[in-house]
Design an enzyme around this catalytic site. Sequence first.
Site, PDB file in Angstrom:
ATOM      1  N   GLY A 230       0.708  -1.262  -0.100  1.00 33.31           N
ATOM      2  CA  GLY A 230       0.134  -0.191   0.209  1.00 33.31           C
ATOM      3  C   GLY A 230       0.819   1.127  -0.092  1.00 33.31           C
ATOM      4  CG  ASN A 231      -0.215   4.890  -1.717  1.00 29.69           C
ATOM      5  OD1 ASN A 231      -0.825   5.542  -1.203  1.00 29.69           O
ATOM      6  ND2 ASN A 231      -0.548   4.006  -2.521  1.00 29.69           N
ATOM      7  NE  ARG A 232       4.844   6.355   4.573  1.00 28.35           N
ATOM      8  CZ  ARG A 232       5.346   5.827   5.762  1.00 28.35           C
ATOM      9  NH1 ARG A 232       4.821   6.414   6.983  1.00 28.35           N
ATOM     10  NH2 ARG A 232       6.211   4.850   5.995  1.00 28.35           N
TER      11      ARG A 232
END
Length: 426
Positions: A230-232
């Site tokens: 995923g990412n932030r």
Amino acid sequence: MTSVKPNDPRTDTEGERLVNAATRLLGRRITLCVSGSIAAYKACELARLLVKLGAKVNVALTRSATQFVGAATFSGITGNPVSIEMFEDAAVGESHITLSTQSDLLVIAPATADLLARLATGRADNLVTACALCARCPIIVAPAMHPSMWEHPATQRNIEQLRVDGRVKIVGPARGEVASGDVGLGRLEEPEIILHHVVAALSPQDLKMRHVVVSAGPTLEDMDPVRFLGNRSSGKMGFALAQCAAQRGARVTLVAGPTHLPTPPDVTRVDVRSALSMRSALWEALGSKLDGADVLIMAAAVSDFRSSEIQTEKLKRNPNTKIPQLAMNPDILAEIGAERRGSVPLLIGFAVETNSDALIASARSKLSSKHVDLVVANLAEKAFGLDENHVTLVTKAGESKLGVDSKSNLASRILDWAVASLGDAR
Ligand code: C5P
């Protein structure tokens, strides 16, 4: 220490750091009318939110409202005296005339069943009903009462009458638990939702008849039943864009990766998880000929990679485990840009970098590589998860630094650019 005025919309909640805070109601004169319901305490929060967005707020209370919340609370929040009587100050004249003619908008929250009945029959027997009868500005009415009172045919008849008259916009009530502990339709709508409708009523309707598609949030790429890549991204920028477009009259489809953010009012939300599911949802919203929308704003942080295979069982940590390879996801925006013929839909992309020196050049290269009309350039550390952002708009014609601002203000300025471009394309 910086000295700040408590009601200065350009100061943040700590009152210390001067930021270009949300100013979407700057200078707008709003009269908040409160009637006698337990939900009157929520009107304090609404008053605070209105002030925070820069509005000049006057509060008018019915006599029974004062049994629930004192005038001192409202004058403390708004910095203005509170009105209760129609003829209280000879110097000011008739308060209902002064308040209603000097307001850009009236919001009646909470509106009791009794107040709705008075509004529906055109009574003017207290300051609030008299204001409503006098006002020629937009009026928002947010009812709150026990569900039995809301369901009663008399209340429904009054609401119908108000709708037919067309002079007020009804917001709510919401379903949920009311003060008595009973559950049903009757709760005052949350202050943030009422605020959304206030901003909408005072916004230019320059996106009316337009379909705006916005992607937001991260995409999550599953590896096995418990792990993902995923990412932030929080989704806040995309959600602010969707909300602002809806407030300006657009039909909005928000294709959202996993986030806990609430759906803005009047927005159709399509939840997706992976880049591939976001791609399908976007093509569905845009149509195979790309003629289903006027604007596409790709604010989502689409994962560039996914696991080449998704294991059906949890991957075990042992020397014999075959660790899955990464595969490249399609570049959704580039694909749409390559497919577009002419200028519909208008395409807006984002460029997020971690190196400020490379930011503008990278945004500029995306303009041509993805065939888009505008790239919004921002730095990950100043954007991800925050309520503010620091952005530069990059187009073929040049660059425009918008500086540090709330995501809601920036959304409004990005949409200003979109409105101007849609006008040029006509
Ligand atoms: O190339 P980069 O990922 O920096 O481009 C960012 C822009 O492209 C964003 O608008 C993002 O939503 C979009 N994008 C996309 N599909 C990807 C990666 C990014 O549509 N796989």
